[in-house]
Structures are given as C-alpha cells and as structure tokens.
Enzyme design. Structure first.
Site, short mmCIF file in Angstrom:
data_model
loop_
_atom_site.label_atom_id
_atom_site.label_comp_id
_atom_site.label_asym_id
_atom_site.label_seq_id
_atom_site.Cartn_x
_atom_site.Cartn_y
_atom_site.Cartn_z
CB SER A 128 4.45 -7.17 -4.34
OG SER A 128 3.19 -6.55 -4.46
CG HIS A 129 0.81 -7.78 -1.49
ND1 HIS A 129 1.53 -6.84 -2.21
CD2 HIS A 129 0.87 -7.38 -0.19
CE1 HIS A 129 1.97 -5.90 -1.39
NE2 HIS A 129 1.59 -6.20 -0.16
CD GLU A 166 6.11 -4.88 -7.57
OE1 GLU A 166 7.17 -4.99 -8.22
OE2 GLU A 166 5.14 -5.63 -7.74
P1 NDP Z 1 0.40 -0.71 -8.33
O1 NDP Z 1 1.09 0.57 -8.53
O2 NDP Z 1 0.98 -1.93 -8.94
O3 NDP Z 1 -1.11 -0.64 -8.84
C1 NDP Z 1 -2.01 0.22 -8.25
C2 NDP Z 1 -3.36 0.22 -8.88
O4 NDP Z 1 -3.30 0.98 -10.09
C3 NDP Z 1 -3.96 -1.13 -9.27
O5 NDP Z 1 -5.33 -1.08 -9.02
C4 NDP Z 1 -3.65 -1.20 -10.76
O6 NDP Z 1 -4.53 -2.05 -11.50
C5 NDP Z 1 -3.82 0.23 -11.18
N1 NDP Z 1 -3.05 0.57 -12.37
C6 NDP Z 1 -1.74 0.32 -12.62
N2 NDP Z 1 -1.41 0.80 -13.83
C7 NDP Z 1 -2.51 1.38 -14.35
C8 NDP Z 1 -2.80 2.05 -15.57
N3 NDP Z 1 -1.86 2.23 -16.50
N4 NDP Z 1 -4.06 2.50 -15.77
C9 NDP Z 1 -5.02 2.33 -14.83
N5 NDP Z 1 -4.80 1.69 -13.66
C10 NDP Z 1 -3.57 1.23 -13.42
O7 NDP Z 1 0.18 -0.95 -6.75
P2 NDP Z 1 1.15 -0.76 -5.51
O8 NDP Z 1 2.51 -1.27 -5.80
O9 NDP Z 1 1.04 0.61 -4.99
O10 NDP Z 1 0.40 -1.75 -4.47
C11 NDP Z 1 0.33 -3.14 -4.77
C12 NDP Z 1 -0.47 -3.87 -3.73
O11 NDP Z 1 0.21 -3.81 -2.49
C13 NDP Z 1 -1.88 -3.37 -3.45
O12 NDP Z 1 -2.75 -4.46 -3.69
C14 NDP Z 1 -1.89 -3.00 -1.98
O13 NDP Z 1 -3.08 -3.33 -1.27
C15 NDP Z 1 -0.75 -3.85 -1.46
N6 NDP Z 1 -0.19 -3.25 -0.26
C16 NDP Z 1 -0.57 -3.75 0.95
C17 NDP Z 1 -0.10 -3.18 2.10
C18 NDP Z 1 -0.56 -3.65 3.44
O14 NDP Z 1 -0.16 -3.06 4.44
N7 NDP Z 1 -1.37 -4.65 3.55
C19 NDP Z 1 0.83 -2.06 2.08
C20 NDP Z 1 1.14 -1.60 0.74
C21 NDP Z 1 0.65 -2.19 -0.37
P3 NDP Z 1 -4.00 -3.52 -12.00
O15 NDP Z 1 -3.87 -4.33 -10.75
O16 NDP Z 1 -5.04 -3.99 -12.94
O17 NDP Z 1 -2.67 -3.28 -12.67
O1 PYC Z 2 4.24 -4.20 0.17
O2 PYC Z 2 4.32 -2.31 1.27
C1 PYC Z 2 4.02 -3.51 1.18
C2 PYC Z 2 3.36 -4.15 2.33
C3 PYC Z 2 3.38 -3.77 3.62
C4 PYC Z 2 2.61 -4.66 4.33
C5 PYC Z 2 2.14 -5.57 3.45
N1 PYC Z 2 2.60 -5.23 2.23
#
Ligand code: NDP
Ligand code: PYC
Length: 355
Positions: free
Chosen positions: A52-53, A193
């Site tokens: 997703s990123h 996602e």
């Molecule tokens: P996920 O739900 O995919 O994962 C979240 C975290 O949980 C990761 O560190 C992941 O590790 C860990 N994890 C997942 N499954 C398990 C498990 N079974 N046991 C232990 N740890 C686990 O993340 P999101 O969808 O919430 O977010 C994805 C990305 O989006 C992030 O990197 C976030 O920074 C980015 N984002 C950026 C935004 C922005 O404004 N810039 C806004 C929103 C999100 P692993 O990676 O190893 O699976």
């Molecule tokens: O996936 O929620 C997201 C997001 C917002 C800004 C960058 N990524």
C-alpha cells in the site's frame, strides 16, 4: 470445475524498480534531491512488501506534483528550537526530504540529552513511518513517529469522517537482530489497502468502514466515499485523537480535517505535520544499558517462544527475498507506472502469472 483466477504480474529487480521510481519522480519536475528521498522510501516499502506504500504510491505522488500542490523545489528550513526540539519547515515539499534535513540534529540532541523531538511542519506526507525510525533503532536509539492525514475516519460511535488514518510507529534497538518495529494506522486498515482492494476488484473485510449512510460496507468504493473505522473501537479512536493533537496543535500544524479542507477536493496527498520522538537508552541507563537491553531481549524471546511473531518479522523476511528475487507488482500497476515515465522509457521487468 473450480475456477482459478490468474493475475498477471511483473517482476522487477530492485535496481530497475529504483530506476523507474526515480525517473517517474524526476519526470514530474521535482528537484533531484527531493525525488531521490521520496524514491528511497517508496522502493524500501515495495522491497519489504508493504504494497500500500510501495510503487503504487508513485501514482499519487506524481498526481500531487502535477496538479501543483507540491513545491517541486522545496528547501526545508531547520530550526534549532531548544536543547531537545528541532523543527523543520518542509516548505510544502514531501516529508521525507524534510526528515533528511532535520534528523541528524535531532539525533545529536537525543544523544546529548537522552531524548529529543523532531517536529516537521508544512509537509506532504504519503509514506510508511517505519522507514524513518528503523534506521534510528539500528543505531541504538528508540523512537516513535506520528502523523495525521486527511479526515477519512469516523470516531468510535460516529459515522462521519473526522480523523486521519493517523499511523503510529515505534522502534526499539536489539543487540543481535533487526530492530523491533511496529507501524500501523489507527484506522482498522490503511486507506491504501482499501484502494488496492478496489483496484484488484476485491471486497474488503467486514468492520473496516461504513458507507455514506453510515451502514457497514465491504465495497471499497463505498468505503472510500463513506467513513473508515478505527481499530479497536474507542481505543483506536482515542489513539487517533492523540496523533491529531501531538502531530497537529502541539507542533502548530493542521488537523486531518484541516488538511482535507486545505486540499480543496483536489485529491493531493495530505499536507500537515509529523512528530518523531527519539530516546537514547544509553543516557537513561549508563552502565546498566547492556543488562536492560538483555531484559528487553527476554521479552522478545518470550513472545516468539509462544509461537507468536514480532511485528516487522514479515517485512524483514520479504526484504531478504526481494534482494534476491526482485519485487513483483500487478501488471496493471506496472502499465500505469509506464504511463508516468518520459516517452523513451526502455524495457523493464518480466511478466509472470500468479494464482
Ligand atoms: P498492518 O496492519 O499491515 O501492519 C501493522 C503492523 O503490525 C506492522 O508492523 C506489521 O508487521 C505488524 N503485524 C501484522 N500482523 C502481525 C502479527 N500477526 N503479529 C505481529 N505483528 C503483526 O498496517 P496498516 O495497514 O495499519 O498500515 C500500513 C502502513 O501504512 C504503515 O506502514 C503506515 O505507516 C502506513 N500509513 C501511512 C499513513 C500516512 O499518513 N503517512 C497513514 C496510514 C498508514 P509486518 O510489516 O512485519 O507485517
Ligand atoms: O494509507 O491511509 C493511508 C495513507 C494516508 C496517507 C498516506 N497513506
């Protein structure tokens, strides 16, 4: 007979992925230094299979630059605000470039004082946060990072967009292993996602979003138009509010609702602030550092000992595979990226089919 759906994919060696990414960003007219810093975080995310990123984000970045939202020649200004606070005005460029400019002074302060904060203002933010704090933990520091986004998420008990997807990331140094790092949106999933599910024609899991009438939906388009939900109900909702406050009013920058209004429906990346807090365990602990880091290791071993995995374990494994095998993306995404390259783009990648 059971039908099997085949998805066409393209596999790119990492250097080709970097080359495409950088050329797309340069083709928007971004300064070379800014394009390089943005490309680095995008390719790192793709390498670690944070789809997703990863390369998908090039579409949104190029769009945000091309509609004139991003300052192509941004020149971030670093302000040494106090013994423990560094501020960087990103000059309405991408956050990763401002981070690059401010992080060494913030680390220097953390090493002197035991903790320090890096507050970035006026930045366009689209990236995964782990990429910023994992390197700090590789150098013996602990850190967390917070940023709002656009108002897309309803507070627990509500049905209208208010919060951003507001990620929180945390990193801790380990003695003989990759750092312990988690990084997640405070919404039940990242918006990226849901967008990727939409592109793949797949439904999203129940419990992630409501439609514009406030009714639960598994349709990505309805979810994007309606409101996303926080993870863990009221708990994620409170954490999301915390991110708004610490990376918004505390550092004099926009809330997600203000970032959305600032965008004026143009659909650019969110523009706001980011807060990174850095701890130096060696200042907290002195000659007790080794003993206490080994107690932390005991915690990690106890987690693993139950058959559970650590956050980022999947990411580190994906990194190893990508270095050898390259990265694989849907052919549709690859075709979209080719459209963003200058006309003479040459030939890239190997088309494959996966089930
Ligand atoms: P996920 O739900 O995919 O994962 C979240 C975290 O949980 C990761 O560190 C992941 O590790 C860990 N994890 C997942 N499954 C398990 C498990 N079974 N046991 C232990 N740890 C686990 O993340 P999101 O969808 O919430 O977010 C994805 C990305 O989006 C992030 O990197 C976030 O920074 C980015 N984002 C950026 C935004 C922005 O404004 N810039 C806004 C929103 C999100 P692993 O990676 O190893 O699976
Ligand atoms: O996936 O929620 C997201 C997001 C917002 C800004 C960058 N990524």
């Amino acid at each position: 007979m059971k039908s099997i759906s085949m998805t066409e994919t393209v596999t790119l060696p990492l250097d080709e992925a970097s080359d495409i990414s950088l050329r797309i960003l340069l083709n928007t007219g971004l300064s070379a230094a800014q394009a390089e810093s943005v490309s680095e975080v995008i390719v790192a995310a793709q390498r670690d299979e944070c789809h997703s990123h990863g390369l998908y984000r090039l579409i949104g970045c190029a769009y945000s630059v091309n509609i004139g939202s991003i300052n192509k020649t941004a020149s971030p200004k670093v302000v040494d605000l106090s013994p423990v606070i560094v501020k960087v005005d990103a000059d309405f460029g991408f956050s990763s470039y401002a981070y690059e400019k401010g992080i060494s002074l913030a680390v220097e302060k953390a090493r002197r004082q035991g903790l320090a904060a890096l507050a970035i203002n006026n930045c366009y933010h689209f990236s995964a946060l782990w990429a910023e704090i994992e390197p700090l933990a590789e150098n013996g520091l602990a850190a967390f990072a917070l940023t709002p986004s656009h108002s897309w998420v309803a507070p627990a008990g509500g049905t209208k967009p208010l919060f951003g997807t507001n990620p929180i990331a945390f990193a801790w140094p380990r003695t003989d292993d990759h750092p312990f790092v988690f990084d997640f949106a405070t919404s039940a999933t990242a918006r990226g996602e849901i967008e990727l599910h939409g592109r793949a024609g797949k439904k999203i899991a129940p419990g992630l979003a409501v439609d514009q009438q406030g009714q639960p939906t598994v349709d990505p388009a309805e979810a994007l138009q309606g409101a996303m939900l926080t993870f863990g109900g009221h708990k994620g909702s409170a954490l999301s509010a915390m991110v708004e406050l610490l990376a918004g009013p505390l550092i004099g920058d926009m809330l997600s609702m203000e970032s959305k209004a600032f965008d004026q429906e143009r659909g650019a990346a969110p523009c706001h602030g980011e807060l990174i807090v850095i701890f130096d365990p060696s200042v907290f602990l002195g000659d007790k550092l080794g003993f206490n880091l080994s107690r932390a290791e005991m915690l990690f071993e106890s987690i693993l000992g139950q058959g559970a995995r650590l956050p980022s374990q999947r990411r580190y494994a994906a990194r190893l595979t990508s270095v050898t095998n390259g990265v694989t993306i849907p052919k549709r995404l690859f075709d979209d990226l080719l459209q963003l390259l200058p006309n003479e783009h040459g030939s890239f990648g190997r088309v494959t089919q996966t089930i």
